[in-house]
Design a protein around this motif. Structure first.
Motif, short mmCIF file in Angstrom:
data_model
loop_
_atom_site.label_atom_id
_atom_site.label_comp_id
_atom_site.label_asym_id
_atom_site.label_seq_id
_atom_site.Cartn_x
_atom_site.Cartn_y
_atom_site.Cartn_z
N UNK A 273 0.83 -1.21 0.00
CA UNK A 273 0.00 0.00 0.00
C UNK A 273 0.86 1.26 0.00
N UNK A 274 1.94 1.24 0.76
CA UNK A 274 2.85 2.39 0.81
C UNK A 274 3.50 2.63 -0.54
N UNK A 275 3.82 1.54 -1.24
CA UNK A 275 4.44 1.67 -2.56
C UNK A 275 3.48 2.25 -3.59
N UNK A 276 2.18 2.12 -3.33
CA UNK A 276 1.22 2.70 -4.25
C UNK A 276 0.11 1.79 -4.72
N UNK A 277 0.06 0.55 -4.22
CA UNK A 277 -1.07 -0.33 -4.57
C UNK A 277 -2.36 0.22 -3.95
N UNK A 278 -3.47 0.06 -4.65
CA UNK A 278 -4.77 0.47 -4.14
C UNK A 278 -5.47 -0.66 -3.40
N UNK A 279 -5.27 -1.90 -3.88
CA UNK A 279 -5.90 -3.06 -3.26
C UNK A 279 -4.87 -4.18 -3.14
#
Length: 339
Positions: A273-279
């Motif tokens: 999530x921190x890296x940029x994933x939404x789910x």
């Protein structure tokens, strides 16, 4: 109501007492089905009805249903050909292969949408280098131009059946032999090599409105020491900024061996999530889901919430009407001959 960032898997063909509680946890945003959740069309309808009745929110319902060896629902569903079959036919008749790709995308999506399943994680955009244990015949072709052409028609068919598309596994999983389900694959190519070939289908489909992307649990060691799904460089710098992708980013399964480099399940979830994933998803290990639910502190950003909601399927005919339609009958016959 807002949806959480975590996809939940189920243990069987009915919703368990524990799962009736889990579906209402604020971190849960959807369900991913597996073969163990399917016995028949009627049973699947009943399971979906149980989910809808138990959840206070309209959760996203999803499945890996590409065709070939990755098709979770069989039996009463059309047996879909592997994507490689479309690529093989392209060498004989490109125009006909493109038409078949559109039919394959439509039929796959139509049979799922008719049962209120929002999306399948498809299509695979990896190139077939002839070495990958996990990709293989799931790939359309070795040539990125042919992959792009066929995949464009495939997602157009999906779109006509009311389904959003998910391209995987960014930036490309086909070059290496190791299977990220069971190993930590390392790709030693340069960024320039990957951009020249593997990224091309993603670039073309993003320009054509690809709805979602799933990064690979692969370490591209000359680019970033982290697997792509945990790499802000791959997700933010390359995918979001350079390629201009505005859709949803899924993590691949956090239970896979390729994800273990990021720590515990909750740590993997936070890293993705921190890296940029939404789910995110953690499948086939209920203890992983529980660890995430107990320890992850996370509020879905407004932009991610919009992307999550956009994955909901568009209105479509019911299953009875689908089977009576001429379009389904023709597509079913065509795909049966290809399978």
């Amino acid at each position: 109501m807002e949806l959480g960032p975590l996809m939940l898997d189920l243990t069987g063909v009915e919703l368990s007492a524990e799962e009736r509680e889990l579906v209402n946890h604020p971190l849960i945003g959807g369900i991913i089905f597996f073969s163990r959740n399917y016995q028949s069309i009627e049973q699947l309808k009943a399971l979906i009805a149980q989910i809808r009745a138990a959840s206070k929110r309209r959760l996203l319902l999803s499945v890996d249903h590409e065709g070939g060896r990755v098709q979770r629902f069989r039996g009463e569903f059309t047996r879909l050909p592997s994507l490689r079959r479309l690529g093989e036919y392209y060498a004989i008749n490109p125009a006909q292969a493109k038409a078949q790709a559109k039919e394959a995308g439509w039929l796959m999506a139509a049979e799922l949408r008719a049962l209120d399943i929002d999306f399948s994680y498809a299509p695979v955009l990896d190139l077939d280098y002839g070495v990958s244990l996990v990709i293989g015949d799931r790939s359309l072709h070795r040539d990125p131009t042919i992959v792009s052409e066929l995949a464009l028609d495939y997602i157009q068919g999906m779109r006509e059946a009311g389904m959003a598309s998910t391209g995987k596994h960014f930036p490309g999983h086909g070059f290496i032999e190791a299977d990220s389900h069971h190993a930590i694959p390392i790709d030693s190519r340069s960024l320039e090599q990957i951009q020249q070939d593997d990224i091309q289908p993603f670039k073309k489909l993003i320009q054509a409105g690809l709805n979602a992307v799933m990064p690979a649990h692969v370490i591209y060691e000359k680019v970033d020491p982290k697997p792509a799904g945990f790499s802000s460089y791959w997700i933010q710098t390359i995918l979001r900024q350079e390629l201009g992708f505005q859709g949803l980013i899924f993590s691949d399964d956090l239970s896979m061996e390729g994800a273990t480099v990021a720590g515990s399940y909750a740590e993997r979830a936070q890293a993705a999530l921190t890296a940029g994933c939404d789910m995110i998803m953690a499948c086939n290990r209920r203890e992983g889901i529980i660890d995430i639910l107990e320890h992850l502190k996370y509020t879905v950003p407004p932009a991610s919430q919009v992307r999550i909601q956009a994955m909901q399927g568009k209105p479509f005919m019911n299953h009875t009407a689908l089977l009576q339609s001429t379009q389904w009958q023709q597509a079913h016959h065509l795909m049966s001959t290809l399978g």
